[in-house]
Design a protein around this motif. Structure first.
Motif, PDB file in Angstrom:
ATOM      1  N   PHE A  29     -10.871  10.363   0.739  1.00  0.00           N
ATOM      2  CA  PHE A  29     -11.950   9.980   1.396  1.00  0.00           C
ATOM      3  C   PHE A  29     -12.959  10.616   0.962  1.00  0.00           C
ATOM      4  O   PHE A  29     -13.244  11.489   0.228  1.00  0.00           O
ATOM      5  CB  PHE A  29     -11.608  10.551   2.920  1.00  0.00           C
ATOM      6  CG  PHE A  29     -11.491  11.902   2.983  1.00  0.00           C
ATOM      7  CD1 PHE A  29     -12.551  12.980   3.526  1.00  0.00           C
ATOM      8  CD2 PHE A  29     -10.379  12.878   2.670  1.00  0.00           C
ATOM      9  CE1 PHE A  29     -12.725  14.243   3.479  1.00  0.00           C
ATOM     10  CE2 PHE A  29     -10.257  14.052   3.097  1.00  0.00           C
ATOM     11  CZ  PHE A  29     -11.133  14.834   3.074  1.00  0.00           C
ATOM     12  N   GLN A  30     -14.320   9.931   1.245  1.00  0.00           N
ATOM     13  CA  GLN A  30     -15.653  10.351   1.021  1.00  0.00           C
ATOM     14  C   GLN A  30     -16.355  11.475   1.748  1.00  0.00           C
ATOM     15  O   GLN A  30     -16.064  11.221   2.893  1.00  0.00           O
ATOM     16  CB  GLN A  30     -16.477   9.180   0.842  1.00  0.00           C
ATOM     17  CG  GLN A  30     -17.798   9.473   0.032  1.00  0.00           C
ATOM     18  CD  GLN A  30     -18.693   8.243  -0.233  1.00  0.00           C
ATOM     19  OE1 GLN A  30     -18.240   7.404  -0.951  1.00  0.00           O
ATOM     20  NE2 GLN A  30     -19.712   7.976   0.740  1.00  0.00           N
ATOM     21  N   VAL A  31     -17.007  12.186   1.235  1.00  0.00           N
ATOM     22  CA  VAL A  31     -17.930  13.290   2.061  1.00  0.00           C
ATOM     23  C   VAL A  31     -19.271  13.010   1.288  1.00  0.00           C
ATOM     24  O   VAL A  31     -19.527  12.936   0.371  1.00  0.00           O
ATOM     25  CB  VAL A  31     -17.254  14.773   1.878  1.00  0.00           C
ATOM     26  CG1 VAL A  31     -15.735  14.617   2.316  1.00  0.00           C
ATOM     27  CG2 VAL A  31     -17.371  15.177   0.420  1.00  0.00           C
ATOM     28  N   ILE A  32     -20.206  13.346   2.444  1.00  0.00           N
ATOM     29  CA  ILE A  32     -21.461  13.211   2.042  1.00  0.00           C
ATOM     30  C   ILE A  32     -22.271  14.779   2.362  1.00  0.00           C
ATOM     31  O   ILE A  32     -21.697  15.477   3.441  1.00  0.00           O
ATOM     32  CB  ILE A  32     -22.351  12.534   3.014  1.00  0.00           C
ATOM     33  CG1 ILE A  32     -21.683  10.902   2.533  1.00  0.00           C
ATOM     34  CG2 ILE A  32     -23.708  12.430   2.759  1.00  0.00           C
ATOM     35  CD1 ILE A  32     -21.880  10.064   3.785  1.00  0.00           C
ATOM     36  N   GLU A  80     -17.486  14.023   6.538  1.00  0.00           N
ATOM     37  CA  GLU A  80     -16.865  12.928   6.186  1.00  0.00           C
ATOM     38  C   GLU A  80     -17.744  11.618   6.388  1.00  0.00           C
ATOM     39  O   GLU A  80     -18.324  11.592   7.429  1.00  0.00           O
ATOM     40  CB  GLU A  80     -15.542  12.648   6.906  1.00  0.00           C
ATOM     41  CG  GLU A  80     -14.297  11.379   6.167  1.00  0.00           C
ATOM     42  CD  GLU A  80     -13.139  11.702   6.964  1.00  0.00           C
ATOM     43  OE1 GLU A  80     -12.445  10.552   6.654  1.00  0.00           O
ATOM     44  OE2 GLU A  80     -12.692  12.822   7.561  1.00  0.00           O
ATOM     45  N   THR A 129     -17.749   7.237   4.482  1.00  0.00           N
ATOM     46  CA  THR A 129     -17.189   5.925   3.931  1.00  0.00           C
ATOM     47  C   THR A 129     -17.967   5.516   2.821  1.00  0.00           C
ATOM     48  O   THR A 129     -19.278   5.748   3.052  1.00  0.00           O
ATOM     49  CB  THR A 129     -16.923   4.953   5.208  1.00  0.00           C
ATOM     50  OG1 THR A 129     -18.156   4.298   5.619  1.00  0.00           O
ATOM     51  CG2 THR A 129     -16.214   5.505   6.400  1.00  0.00           C
ATOM     52  N   GLU A 130     -17.571   4.375   2.214  1.00  0.00           N
ATOM     53  CA  GLU A 130     -18.434   3.794   1.168  1.00  0.00           C
ATOM     54  C   GLU A 130     -19.505   3.293   1.617  1.00  0.00           C
ATOM     55  O   GLU A 130     -20.651   3.134   1.022  1.00  0.00           O
ATOM     56  CB  GLU A 130     -17.466   2.839   0.279  1.00  0.00           C
ATOM     57  CG  GLU A 130     -16.385   3.478  -0.382  1.00  0.00           C
ATOM     58  CD  GLU A 130     -15.767   2.415  -1.191  1.00  0.00           C
ATOM     59  OE1 GLU A 130     -15.852   1.001  -1.054  1.00  0.00           O
ATOM     60  OE2 GLU A 130     -14.738   2.850  -1.741  1.00  0.00           O
ATOM     61  N   PRO A 161     -25.934   7.812   2.601  1.00  0.00           N
ATOM     62  CA  PRO A 161     -25.927   9.356   2.476  1.00  0.00           C
ATOM     63  C   PRO A 161     -27.294   9.597   2.541  1.00  0.00           C
ATOM     64  O   PRO A 161     -27.511  11.328   2.737  1.00  0.00           O
ATOM     65  CB  PRO A 161     -25.610   9.509   0.876  1.00  0.00           C
ATOM     66  CG  PRO A 161     -26.036   8.086   0.354  1.00  0.00           C
ATOM     67  CD  PRO A 161     -25.755   7.030   1.153  1.00  0.00           C
ATOM     68  N   THR A 214     -22.755  12.774  -2.833  1.00  0.00           N
ATOM     69  CA  THR A 214     -21.585  12.021  -2.138  1.00  0.00           C
ATOM     70  C   THR A 214     -20.428  12.426  -3.170  1.00  0.00           C
ATOM     71  O   THR A 214     -20.462  12.715  -4.443  1.00  0.00           O
ATOM     72  CB  THR A 214     -21.302  10.890  -1.995  1.00  0.00           C
ATOM     73  OG1 THR A 214     -21.587   9.781  -3.227  1.00  0.00           O
ATOM     74  CG2 THR A 214     -22.430  10.159  -0.936  1.00  0.00           C
ATOM     75  N   THR A 215     -19.045  12.894  -2.837  1.00  0.00           N
ATOM     76  CA  THR A 215     -17.863  12.736  -3.582  1.00  0.00           C
ATOM     77  C   THR A 215     -16.826  12.593  -2.995  1.00  0.00           C
ATOM     78  O   THR A 215     -16.748  12.127  -1.903  1.00  0.00           O
ATOM     79  CB  THR A 215     -17.766  14.374  -3.945  1.00  0.00           C
ATOM     80  OG1 THR A 215     -16.623  14.451  -5.152  1.00  0.00           O
ATOM     81  CG2 THR A 215     -17.343  15.351  -2.878  1.00  0.00           C
ATOM     82  N   VAL A 216     -15.697  12.274  -3.691  1.00  0.00           N
ATOM     83  CA  VAL A 216     -14.622  11.995  -3.171  1.00  0.00           C
ATOM     84  C   VAL A 216     -13.296  13.159  -2.977  1.00  0.00           C
ATOM     85  O   VAL A 216     -13.085  13.547  -4.141  1.00  0.00           O
ATOM     86  CB  VAL A 216     -13.782  10.663  -3.760  1.00  0.00           C
ATOM     87  CG1 VAL A 216     -12.428  10.042  -3.247  1.00  0.00           C
ATOM     88  CG2 VAL A 216     -14.814   9.377  -3.590  1.00  0.00           C
TER      89      VAL A 216
END
Length: 286
Positions: free
Chosen positions: A138-141, A204, A206-207, A211, A216-218
């Motif tokens: 999952f992506q985080v910002i 958390e 999403t694509e 942002p 951002t990172t995964v």
């Protein structure tokens, strides 16, 4: 008891090689765990990084040698792993408050850092609830910082980062941007050799999530051991971390994967007696 014996064996191994190059892979092999898991376990249980411990023990032994013998400072420096007298003097002064040469003076006050020992503490009076969760990547910002782990720097720095994020509006904006109104405190890229890690204050996403200027990172897919903390911050969650490494890991067949780990802060008053948050640790069966 098996875990206790393995940690004792690892300490004995380190102590027997204080004047030799020490590879963490060999120390971890003695403990029958991965290098990352050993270093993370050691740090959480003792409060020192492995490098901290070795450095403090070597400087203690070096001081004792200088105080009772006429061996040259350079020879002592080389014996305990320092390439130059300058680097040795700097480290020695930081540890003892005086120079190596001054350690020879009558009445010189030196500090001793004794070797650690592990003792069995029978607890079991309080159950420790956890759940195992399979979660996709999952992506985080959010915002990230490289934080030192030597001598507890991370424990001092991270609360400062949260205070800044709460006061400058970062926390509130991330709660609004994220797909859930829950913030994450993420430890990633933990480099045990350089004694650094990257710390994120994030949410958390999403694509498709904008942002809005944040990083951002995964977080990769993993099997997670999830522990619930109930009580006012930060004491309650600090207690959970302590129990995870002193009770849960030693009594289960799990090991840290070396991936990112995080705290999930749910909504509510962090100072309340019933405040709920979670610790997520990526694990694998040994």
């Amino acid at each position: 008891m098996e875990w206790l014996n393995r940690m004792k064996d690892a300490l004995d191994y380190m102590e027997s090689r204080m004047t030799e190059p020490l590879r963490i892979e060999e120390v971890a092999r003695v403990a029958h765990v991965s290098p990352f898991h050993f270093q993370r376990m050691f740090g959480m249980v003792t409060g020192f990084t492995v490098a901290d411990y070795i450095r403090k023990r070597r400087l203690t032994l070096a001081a004792q040698e200088l105080a009772v013998s006429k061996v040259k400072v350079l020879d002592v420096a080389l014996k305990y792993g320092y390439d130059t007298p300058e680097s040795f003097t700097k480290a020695f002064r930081k540890a003892h408050g005086i120079t190596p040469s001054a350690a020879r003076e009558p009445g010189a006050v030196l500090k001793a850092f004794p070797r650690l020992s592990f003792h069995l503490s029978l607890k079991g009076d309080q159950e420790m609830d956890y759940r195992i969760v399979e979660k996709a990547a999952f992506q985080v910002i959010g915002k990230s910082w490289v934080v030192g782990t030597s001598e507890g720097e991370n424990f001092r720095k991270i609360p400062q980062l949260w205070n800044e994020a709460n006061s400058d509006g970062t926390s509130e904006r991330l709660e609004f941007i994220g797909v859930h109104p829950n913030l994450l405190g993420i430890c990633s890229d933990m480099d045990m050799q350089k004694e650094t890690m990257t710390y994120w204050i994030a949410a958390e996403g999403t694509e498709e999530t904008d942002p809005q200027g944040y990083e951002t990172t995964v977080i990769p897919a993993a099997t997670w051991a999830v522990f619930t903390s109930v009580g006012p911050m930060p004491h309650a969650i600090q207690k959970i971390w302590e129990r995870i490494y002193s009770e849960w890991f030693p009594s289960t067949g799990y090991e840290h994967t070396g991936g990112p780990e995080f705290e999930l802060y749910l909504t509510g008053d962090p100072g309340a007696e019933d405040y709920v948050c979670e610790v997520w640790i990526p694990v694998m069966k040994k």
